[in-house]
Design a protein around this motif. Sequence first.
Motif, PDB file in Angstrom:
ATOM      1  N   GLU A  82       0.867  -1.177   0.000  1.00  0.00           N
ATOM      2  CA  GLU A  82       0.000   0.000   0.000  1.00  0.00           C
ATOM      3  C   GLU A  82       0.904   1.227   0.000  1.00  0.00           C
ATOM      4  O   GLU A  82       2.076   1.142   0.374  1.00  0.00           O
ATOM      5  N   LEU A  83       0.383   2.369  -0.381  1.00  0.00           N
ATOM      6  CA  LEU A  83       1.199   3.583  -0.462  1.00  0.00           C
ATOM      7  C   LEU A  83       1.893   3.888   0.862  1.00  0.00           C
ATOM      8  O   LEU A  83       3.065   4.246   0.886  1.00  0.00           O
ATOM      9  N   LYS A  84       1.194   3.723   1.955  1.00  0.00           N
ATOM     10  CA  LYS A  84       1.780   4.027   3.270  1.00  0.00           C
ATOM     11  C   LYS A  84       2.961   3.117   3.602  1.00  0.00           C
ATOM     12  O   LYS A  84       3.808   3.457   4.425  1.00  0.00           O
ATOM     13  N   ASP A  85       3.053   1.967   2.932  1.00  0.00           N
ATOM     14  CA  ASP A  85       4.132   1.021   3.190  1.00  0.00           C
ATOM     15  C   ASP A  85       5.312   1.193   2.237  1.00  0.00           C
ATOM     16  O   ASP A  85       6.348   0.545   2.419  1.00  0.00           O
ATOM     17  N   CYS A  86       5.186   2.043   1.242  1.00  0.00           N
ATOM     18  CA  CYS A  86       6.277   2.263   0.296  1.00  0.00           C
ATOM     19  C   CYS A  86       7.374   3.077   0.976  1.00  0.00           C
ATOM     20  O   CYS A  86       7.125   4.176   1.464  1.00  0.00           O
ATOM     21  N   ARG A  87       8.572   2.514   1.010  1.00  0.00           N
ATOM     22  CA  ARG A  87       9.674   3.144   1.749  1.00  0.00           C
ATOM     23  C   ARG A  87      10.627   3.946   0.864  1.00  0.00           C
ATOM     24  O   ARG A  87      11.301   4.833   1.328  1.00  0.00           O
ATOM     25  N   ASN A  88      10.706   3.619  -0.419  1.00  0.00           N
ATOM     26  CA  ASN A  88      11.652   4.335  -1.273  1.00  0.00           C
ATOM     27  C   ASN A  88      10.946   4.790  -2.548  1.00  0.00           C
ATOM     28  O   ASN A  88       9.799   4.432  -2.811  1.00  0.00           O
ATOM     29  N   LEU A  89      11.653   5.579  -3.327  1.00  0.00           N
ATOM     30  CA  LEU A  89      11.071   6.174  -4.527  1.00  0.00           C
ATOM     31  C   LEU A  89      10.672   5.107  -5.544  1.00  0.00           C
ATOM     32  O   LEU A  89       9.627   5.235  -6.193  1.00  0.00           O
ATOM     33  N   THR A  90      11.443   4.066  -5.653  1.00  0.00           N
ATOM     34  CA  THR A  90      11.114   2.988  -6.596  1.00  0.00           C
ATOM     35  C   THR A  90       9.780   2.350  -6.226  1.00  0.00           C
ATOM     36  O   THR A  90       8.921   2.137  -7.099  1.00  0.00           O
ATOM     37  N   ASP A  91       9.591   2.053  -4.950  1.00  0.00           N
ATOM     38  CA  ASP A  91       8.315   1.482  -4.503  1.00  0.00           C
ATOM     39  C   ASP A  91       7.157   2.428  -4.805  1.00  0.00           C
ATOM     40  O   ASP A  91       6.083   1.999  -5.242  1.00  0.00           O
ATOM     41  N   GLU A 147      -4.751   4.221 -12.692  1.00  0.00           N
ATOM     42  CA  GLU A 147      -6.113   4.386 -13.210  1.00  0.00           C
ATOM     43  C   GLU A 147      -7.164   4.507 -12.118  1.00  0.00           C
ATOM     44  O   GLU A 147      -8.275   4.964 -12.355  1.00  0.00           O
ATOM     45  N   ASN A 148      -6.811   4.142 -10.885  1.00  0.00           N
ATOM     46  CA  ASN A 148      -7.769   4.198  -9.779  1.00  0.00           C
ATOM     47  C   ASN A 148      -7.486   5.321  -8.792  1.00  0.00           C
ATOM     48  O   ASN A 148      -8.210   5.471  -7.812  1.00  0.00           O
ATOM     49  N   LEU A 149      -6.434   6.086  -9.022  1.00  0.00           N
ATOM     50  CA  LEU A 149      -6.032   7.122  -8.073  1.00  0.00           C
ATOM     51  C   LEU A 149      -6.844   8.386  -8.287  1.00  0.00           C
ATOM     52  O   LEU A 149      -7.056   8.817  -9.411  1.00  0.00           O
ATOM     53  N   GLU A 150      -7.303   8.979  -7.195  1.00  0.00           N
ATOM     54  CA  GLU A 150      -8.077  10.212  -7.290  1.00  0.00           C
ATOM     55  C   GLU A 150      -7.431  11.372  -6.548  1.00  0.00           C
ATOM     56  O   GLU A 150      -7.759  12.515  -6.789  1.00  0.00           O
ATOM     57  N   VAL A 151      -6.494  11.077  -5.648  1.00  0.00           N
ATOM     58  CA  VAL A 151      -5.890  12.110  -4.827  1.00  0.00           C
ATOM     59  C   VAL A 151      -4.371  11.981  -4.874  1.00  0.00           C
ATOM     60  O   VAL A 151      -3.835  10.880  -4.795  1.00  0.00           O
ATOM     61  N   THR A 152      -3.697  13.113  -5.003  1.00  0.00           N
ATOM     62  CA  THR A 152      -2.235  13.122  -4.942  1.00  0.00           C
ATOM     63  C   THR A 152      -1.825  13.090  -3.473  1.00  0.00           C
ATOM     64  O   THR A 152      -2.289  13.930  -2.690  1.00  0.00           O
ATOM     65  N   PRO A 153      -0.975  12.134  -3.085  1.00  0.00           N
ATOM     66  CA  PRO A 153      -0.534  12.081  -1.677  1.00  0.00           C
ATOM     67  C   PRO A 153       0.142  13.379  -1.264  1.00  0.00           C
ATOM     68  O   PRO A 153       0.881  13.986  -2.040  1.00  0.00           O
ATOM     69  N   LYS A 154      -0.111  13.809  -0.048  1.00  0.00           N
ATOM     70  CA  LYS A 154       0.414  15.089   0.433  1.00  0.00           C
ATOM     71  C   LYS A 154       1.907  15.047   0.727  1.00  0.00           C
ATOM     72  O   LYS A 154       2.566  16.061   0.702  1.00  0.00           O
ATOM     73  N   ASN A 155       2.458  13.893   1.026  1.00  0.00           N
ATOM     74  CA  ASN A 155       3.856  13.821   1.456  1.00  0.00           C
ATOM     75  C   ASN A 155       4.825  13.540   0.307  1.00  0.00           C
ATOM     76  O   ASN A 155       5.958  13.166   0.552  1.00  0.00           O
ATOM     77  N   LEU A 156       4.423  13.732  -0.936  1.00  0.00           N
ATOM     78  CA  LEU A 156       5.314  13.491  -2.075  1.00  0.00           C
ATOM     79  C   LEU A 156       6.359  14.585  -2.151  1.00  0.00           C
ATOM     80  O   LEU A 156       6.036  15.768  -2.113  1.00  0.00           O
ATOM     81  N   LYS A 157       7.608  14.181  -2.278  1.00  0.00           N
ATOM     82  CA  LYS A 157       8.688  15.154  -2.406  1.00  0.00           C
ATOM     83  C   LYS A 157       9.302  15.123  -3.797  1.00  0.00           C
ATOM     84  O   LYS A 157       9.903  16.076  -4.223  1.00  0.00           O
ATOM     85  N   ASP A 158       9.151  14.024  -4.518  1.00  0.00           N
ATOM     86  CA  ASP A 158       9.726  13.882  -5.848  1.00  0.00           C
ATOM     87  C   ASP A 158       8.862  14.629  -6.868  1.00  0.00           C
ATOM     88  O   ASP A 158       7.670  14.345  -7.013  1.00  0.00           O
ATOM     89  N   LYS A 159       9.472  15.591  -7.565  1.00  0.00           N
ATOM     90  CA  LYS A 159       8.722  16.414  -8.515  1.00  0.00           C
ATOM     91  C   LYS A 159       8.160  15.585  -9.664  1.00  0.00           C
ATOM     92  O   LYS A 159       7.050  15.827 -10.126  1.00  0.00           O
ATOM     93  N   GLY A 160       8.931  14.625 -10.147  1.00  0.00           N
ATOM     94  CA  GLY A 160       8.470  13.795 -11.252  1.00  0.00           C
ATOM     95  C   GLY A 160       7.251  12.972 -10.879  1.00  0.00           C
ATOM     96  O   GLY A 160       6.285  12.886 -11.636  1.00  0.00           O
ATOM     97  N   LEU A 161       7.276  12.379  -9.702  1.00  0.00           N
ATOM     98  CA  LEU A 161       6.158  11.561  -9.239  1.00  0.00           C
ATOM     99  C   LEU A 161       4.931  12.436  -8.972  1.00  0.00           C
ATOM    100  O   LEU A 161       3.804  12.076  -9.313  1.00  0.00           O
ATOM    101  N   LYS A 162       5.165  13.609  -8.400  1.00  0.00           N
ATOM    102  CA  LYS A 162       4.054  14.541  -8.141  1.00  0.00           C
ATOM    103  C   LYS A 162       3.404  14.947  -9.462  1.00  0.00           C
ATOM    104  O   LYS A 162       2.180  14.978  -9.585  1.00  0.00           O
ATOM    105  N   SER A 163       4.222  15.225 -10.455  1.00  0.00           N
ATOM    106  CA  SER A 163       3.706  15.580 -11.773  1.00  0.00           C
ATOM    107  C   SER A 163       2.923  14.419 -12.390  1.00  0.00           C
ATOM    108  O   SER A 163       1.877  14.630 -13.009  1.00  0.00           O
TER     109      SER A 163
END
Length: 135
Positions: free
Chosen positions: A7-16, A26-42
Amino acid sequence: LPKFDLELKDCRNLTDKWIYFIKNAENLEVTPKNLKDKGLKSAYQEANKHLWTKEELDAYDYVYMRSADEEAKWLKVIRKEKEKGKIEGKSEGKLEEKLEIAKNAILGGLPDALIAQITGLSLEEIKNLKENINP
């Protein structure tokens, strides 16, 4: 990807986090608030656009184009001022700051005389700036 069961809360590194995104995009509706990586946020923001209605996409595109137009006009004003020789060395930052303040004041609807008083720019410079930022 079927074997990836974090689950997202269990992902420890950027690769995960990227694998989670790819598997669940395809099922995501909300961008996680704690994202620090610009590419992933985009990537989350782009994926979110697929949930928008045509009207929302059109409004987004319109705002984006207007913003790009305003930025281009602003850069044109700065380039013109540089060409006139008004921006040199240390004074470059000062004039750019005055122009930015004047631009914001114009967009805020302040009178030209007040803008001139605040920025130290002439009424003619403010008039030229207005012509370049408002078509």
